[in-house]
Design a protein around this motif. Sequence first.
Motif, PDB file in Angstrom:
ATOM      1  N   MET A 101      45.070  53.222 -37.265  1.00  0.00           N
ATOM      2  CA  MET A 101      43.892  54.053 -36.994  1.00  0.00           C
ATOM      3  C   MET A 101      42.848  53.319 -36.170  1.00  0.00           C
ATOM      4  O   MET A 101      41.871  53.907 -35.724  1.00  0.00           O
ATOM      5  CB  MET A 101      43.263  54.503 -38.326  1.00  0.00           C
ATOM      6  N   SER A 102      43.027  52.008 -35.982  1.00  0.00           N
ATOM      7  CA  SER A 102      42.028  51.213 -35.285  1.00  0.00           C
ATOM      8  C   SER A 102      41.782  51.749 -33.885  1.00  0.00           C
ATOM      9  O   SER A 102      42.701  51.847 -33.082  1.00  0.00           O
ATOM     10  CB  SER A 102      42.479  49.753 -35.213  1.00  0.00           C
ATOM     11  N   GLY A 103      40.521  52.092 -33.604  1.00  0.00           N
ATOM     12  CA  GLY A 103      40.147  52.544 -32.265  1.00  0.00           C
ATOM     13  C   GLY A 103      40.584  53.935 -31.907  1.00  0.00           C
ATOM     14  O   GLY A 103      40.435  54.356 -30.752  1.00  0.00           O
ATOM     15  N   LEU A 104      41.103  54.702 -32.884  1.00  0.00           N
ATOM     16  CA  LEU A 104      41.684  56.001 -32.557  1.00  0.00           C
ATOM     17  C   LEU A 104      40.656  56.982 -32.008  1.00  0.00           C
ATOM     18  O   LEU A 104      40.957  57.745 -31.081  1.00  0.00           O
ATOM     19  CB  LEU A 104      42.356  56.589 -33.808  1.00  0.00           C
ATOM     20  N   PHE A 105      39.430  56.953 -32.535  1.00  0.00           N
ATOM     21  CA  PHE A 105      38.422  57.929 -32.134  1.00  0.00           C
ATOM     22  C   PHE A 105      37.286  57.298 -31.323  1.00  0.00           C
ATOM     23  O   PHE A 105      36.195  57.868 -31.240  1.00  0.00           O
ATOM     24  CB  PHE A 105      37.864  58.640 -33.370  1.00  0.00           C
ATOM     25  N   THR A 106      37.539  56.138 -30.742  1.00  0.00           N
ATOM     26  CA  THR A 106      36.518  55.528 -29.883  1.00  0.00           C
ATOM     27  C   THR A 106      36.180  56.434 -28.703  1.00  0.00           C
ATOM     28  O   THR A 106      35.023  56.505 -28.274  1.00  0.00           O
ATOM     29  CB  THR A 106      37.005  54.166 -29.366  1.00  0.00           C
ATOM     30  N   SER A 107      37.188  57.133 -28.191  1.00  0.00           N
ATOM     31  CA  SER A 107      36.936  58.010 -27.049  1.00  0.00           C
ATOM     32  C   SER A 107      36.079  59.212 -27.433  1.00  0.00           C
ATOM     33  O   SER A 107      35.247  59.676 -26.645  1.00  0.00           O
ATOM     34  CB  SER A 107      38.256  58.488 -26.445  1.00  0.00           C
ATOM     35  N   LEU A 108      36.233  59.724 -28.661  1.00  0.00           N
ATOM     36  CA  LEU A 108      35.430  60.871 -29.091  1.00  0.00           C
ATOM     37  C   LEU A 108      33.957  60.504 -29.156  1.00  0.00           C
ATOM     38  O   LEU A 108      33.086  61.318 -28.824  1.00  0.00           O
ATOM     39  CB  LEU A 108      35.915  61.369 -30.456  1.00  0.00           C
ATOM     40  N   ALA A 109      33.655  59.263 -29.554  1.00  0.00           N
ATOM     41  CA  ALA A 109      32.263  58.817 -29.616  1.00  0.00           C
ATOM     42  C   ALA A 109      31.624  58.814 -28.233  1.00  0.00           C
ATOM     43  O   ALA A 109      30.451  59.164 -28.080  1.00  0.00           O
ATOM     44  CB  ALA A 109      32.193  57.419 -30.232  1.00  0.00           C
ATOM     45  N   VAL A 110      32.395  58.435 -27.213  1.00  0.00           N
ATOM     46  CA  VAL A 110      31.872  58.426 -25.845  1.00  0.00           C
ATOM     47  C   VAL A 110      31.755  59.853 -25.306  1.00  0.00           C
ATOM     48  O   VAL A 110      30.785  60.209 -24.640  1.00  0.00           O
ATOM     49  CB  VAL A 110      32.769  57.568 -24.940  1.00  0.00           C
ATOM     50  N   MET A 111      32.735  60.687 -25.605  1.00  0.00           N
ATOM     51  CA  MET A 111      32.692  62.072 -25.138  1.00  0.00           C
ATOM     52  C   MET A 111      31.473  62.815 -25.686  1.00  0.00           C
ATOM     53  O   MET A 111      30.818  63.574 -24.968  1.00  0.00           O
ATOM     54  CB  MET A 111      33.963  62.813 -25.578  1.00  0.00           C
ATOM     55  N   MET A 112      31.167  62.588 -26.969  1.00  0.00           N
ATOM     56  CA  MET A 112      30.069  63.322 -27.609  1.00  0.00           C
ATOM     57  C   MET A 112      28.737  62.593 -27.494  1.00  0.00           C
ATOM     58  O   MET A 112      27.789  62.910 -28.229  1.00  0.00           O
ATOM     59  CB  MET A 112      30.406  63.580 -29.076  1.00  0.00           C
ATOM     60  N   SER A 113      28.659  61.629 -26.609  1.00  0.00           N
ATOM     61  CA  SER A 113      27.405  60.919 -26.377  1.00  0.00           C
ATOM     62  C   SER A 113      26.351  61.875 -25.811  1.00  0.00           C
ATOM     63  O   SER A 113      26.684  62.985 -25.367  1.00  0.00           O
ATOM     64  CB  SER A 113      27.640  59.777 -25.392  1.00  0.00           C
ATOM     65  N   PRO A 114      25.080  61.471 -25.812  1.00  0.00           N
ATOM     66  CA  PRO A 114      24.045  62.355 -25.253  1.00  0.00           C
ATOM     67  C   PRO A 114      24.330  62.798 -23.825  1.00  0.00           C
ATOM     68  O   PRO A 114      24.060  63.953 -23.467  1.00  0.00           O
ATOM     69  CB  PRO A 114      22.777  61.488 -25.331  1.00  0.00           C
ATOM     70  N   ARG A 115      24.894  61.890 -23.010  1.00  0.00           N
ATOM     71  CA  ARG A 115      25.200  62.285 -21.630  1.00  0.00           C
ATOM     72  C   ARG A 115      26.354  63.281 -21.578  1.00  0.00           C
ATOM     73  O   ARG A 115      26.394  64.170 -20.721  1.00  0.00           O
ATOM     74  CB  ARG A 115      25.535  61.042 -20.800  1.00  0.00           C
ATOM     75  N   GLY A 116      27.309  63.137 -22.481  1.00  0.00           N
ATOM     76  CA  GLY A 116      28.411  64.094 -22.527  1.00  0.00           C
ATOM     77  C   GLY A 116      27.944  65.479 -22.928  1.00  0.00           C
ATOM     78  O   GLY A 116      28.355  66.485 -22.332  1.00  0.00           O
ATOM     79  N   LEU A 117      27.080  65.562 -23.933  1.00  0.00           N
ATOM     80  CA  LEU A 117      26.549  66.859 -24.355  1.00  0.00           C
ATOM     81  C   LEU A 117      25.700  67.487 -23.260  1.00  0.00           C
ATOM     82  O   LEU A 117      25.722  68.714 -23.061  1.00  0.00           O
ATOM     83  CB  LEU A 117      25.722  66.683 -25.630  1.00  0.00           C
ATOM     84  N   GLU A 118      24.959  66.652 -22.543  1.00  0.00           N
ATOM     85  CA  GLU A 118      24.173  67.167 -21.410  1.00  0.00           C
ATOM     86  C   GLU A 118      25.087  67.757 -20.345  1.00  0.00           C
ATOM     87  O   GLU A 118      24.807  68.836 -19.801  1.00  0.00           O
ATOM     88  CB  GLU A 118      23.334  66.036 -20.822  1.00  0.00           C
ATOM     89  N   ALA A 119      26.180  67.070 -20.044  1.00  0.00           N
ATOM     90  CA  ALA A 119      27.109  67.560 -19.017  1.00  0.00           C
ATOM     91  C   ALA A 119      27.728  68.891 -19.415  1.00  0.00           C
ATOM     92  O   ALA A 119      27.859  69.804 -18.586  1.00  0.00           O
ATOM     93  CB  ALA A 119      28.199  66.514 -18.772  1.00  0.00           C
ATOM     94  N   VAL A 120      28.098  69.028 -20.683  1.00  0.00           N
ATOM     95  CA  VAL A 120      28.712  70.284 -21.135  1.00  0.00           C
ATOM     96  C   VAL A 120      27.700  71.425 -21.074  1.00  0.00           C
ATOM     97  O   VAL A 120      28.020  72.537 -20.627  1.00  0.00           O
ATOM     98  CB  VAL A 120      29.270  70.120 -22.563  1.00  0.00           C
ATOM     99  N   GLY A 121      26.475  71.176 -21.517  1.00  0.00           N
ATOM    100  CA  GLY A 121      25.453  72.220 -21.445  1.00  0.00           C
ATOM    101  C   GLY A 121      25.162  72.641 -20.017  1.00  0.00           C
ATOM    102  O   GLY A 121      25.048  73.837 -19.719  1.00  0.00           O
ATOM    103  N   ASN A 122      25.042  71.661 -19.117  1.00  0.00           N
ATOM    104  CA  ASN A 122      24.820  71.986 -17.708  1.00  0.00           C
ATOM    105  C   ASN A 122      26.006  72.738 -17.120  1.00  0.00           C
ATOM    106  O   ASN A 122      25.829  73.666 -16.319  1.00  0.00           O
ATOM    107  CB  ASN A 122      24.589  70.710 -16.903  1.00  0.00           C
ATOM    108  N   GLY A 123      27.210  72.351 -17.519  1.00  0.00           N
ATOM    109  CA  GLY A 123      28.402  73.039 -17.026  1.00  0.00           C
ATOM    110  C   GLY A 123      28.468  74.476 -17.480  1.00  0.00           C
ATOM    111  O   GLY A 123      28.825  75.377 -16.705  1.00  0.00           O
ATOM    112  N   ALA A 124      28.110  74.715 -18.742  1.00  0.00           N
ATOM    113  CA  ALA A 124      28.097  76.096 -19.245  1.00  0.00           C
ATOM    114  C   ALA A 124      27.079  76.931 -18.484  1.00  0.00           C
ATOM    115  O   ALA A 124      27.336  78.100 -18.156  1.00  0.00           O
ATOM    116  CB  ALA A 124      27.783  76.095 -20.739  1.00  0.00           C
ATOM    117  N   GLY A 125      25.928  76.348 -18.193  1.00  0.00           N
ATOM    118  CA  GLY A 125      24.916  77.095 -17.441  1.00  0.00           C
ATOM    119  C   GLY A 125      25.315  77.340 -16.006  1.00  0.00           C
ATOM    120  O   GLY A 125      25.019  78.390 -15.444  1.00  0.00           O
ATOM    121  N   SER A 126      26.007  76.380 -15.407  1.00  0.00           N
ATOM    122  CA  SER A 126      26.389  76.512 -13.995  1.00  0.00           C
ATOM    123  C   SER A 126      27.607  77.402 -13.797  1.00  0.00           C
ATOM    124  O   SER A 126      27.690  78.129 -12.802  1.00  0.00           O
ATOM    125  CB  SER A 126      26.686  75.122 -13.409  1.00  0.00           C
ATOM    126  N   GLY A 127      28.554  77.350 -14.733  1.00  0.00           N
ATOM    127  CA  GLY A 127      29.810  78.066 -14.530  1.00  0.00           C
ATOM    128  C   GLY A 127      30.055  79.238 -15.438  1.00  0.00           C
ATOM    129  O   GLY A 127      31.031  79.976 -15.238  1.00  0.00           O
TER     130      GLY A 127
END
Length: 450
Positions: A1-27
């Motif tokens: 299990m070591s490091g299995l969800f390290t990528s999820l932490a980066v995806m759900m970072s503040p910048r990731g959430l900002e990108a998804v919100g902007n994408g929903a508004g744009s597209g």
Amino acid sequence: MSGLFTSLAVMMSPRGLEAVGNGAGSGGTAFLAVLALAAFAAICTSRNLESIGKGRFRATPADTFVFGFLDAARLFTLTLMAVSWLGIAGYAVNEIFFVWFPNLGASYVLLGLVVVSCIIADENGMDVFTICLTLAFCAFIYVMVMSSQPADLGTGYPTVLPALLPMDVPETLLASGAAGWLHLLFLGVFAFVGFDLPLAFENRAGRCVPSVLLGFVAFAVFSWVALLLVPAEKLAESTVPHLLVAREGLGELGRYLVGGTVVLVTVSGLLAFFMVAGKRIETVLAEDYRAHSTKGAAVLLAMVVALLLASGWAGEDALESLLSAGLCFWFGTYALADLLHLIGVRRAGGGILSLLSGLPVMLVHGGAAAFCSLHIQFPAHFYYSLGGMAVAGLVFGAGWFVKDRPLREELALAAAAAEELMLEQEERDLELEEAVPDTEDESLKIVDYK
């Protein structure tokens, strides 16, 4: 299990959430399809990276240099992202929880807590990482799901399905042409940036799938609810669309929960970064010091991040140009891995189907990398950063190339043995053909003695 969800932490970072919100508004609802495409491309590229690392399909003997480029992209980009995350998390602490606490002070406190966790917590902070990421993910999903419920429900749990969205595309996206769609593609790919981080612990593509799927579910729910509650134009322009949606849906409670999510994912994202860096450093350390690689990486990288914070980089426009360079290099390396795998499959005799399935994935990441090079405010920062990462990637890649030598020799011996076996088979077939007499059917030799 070591490091299995390290990528999820980066995806759900503040910048990731900002990108998804902007994408929903744009597209609009079209962004959901872009998210699905980006998630599919992430899973395919993780399989390509595993294939290159294990020598299944290779275009050249030097294909493993791609892992050196990945190391350089991760180190540079995540360092800059850490500065941005801490700046946003400090703002959240100041604006949402403790108005008397300064933004920069909150950023330093969070950074210090992460370093202390790496040093004194079990498994280099893995327990703290797991707790923070789990709480953040659950809180975010709860807020988004409950925001889709009728305001007068008051049950505390969902009882009805969310309303349907109109399946249309915003006129602004249609009017923007190819540039608008390329921007939407970039936001979708950016949402899944770092999907390859679990491969730093073990090169198995299956390790990347859980985070990608969980991220896709969270982003799809967020996009859906955001479009139900907030005007698209407002979403597209906001730097904190997740907070807008939370406040619109659950009022102050939603604001507190998503504010806590921002803080928790910042902590888990920093821990993920330090763990990945420690894993890479571990490969060059002596056996006696490998247990301390994450601690050393945390202290060293925290000093760099603290220096950047003190210099005011968290709010500088130049940081965006540096981040664009890092993302351009990272996405470009994804595209390079896709291309190398595609060539390797073709060299191994793959048909047109392999080309049709691999080419779109390469174009997705290549298109995102191309968008990063547009509208750069500080070109010198951008190009110098690309050059620095290229040099660092070659240095790191040389280490990967040396490490890969036993596998290359094994593959060369296997290829030589297969070729020798094929030649022997051809010789036996030739001998069998020569041994068969060239006889004619005597019954066809009719002689007339009249």
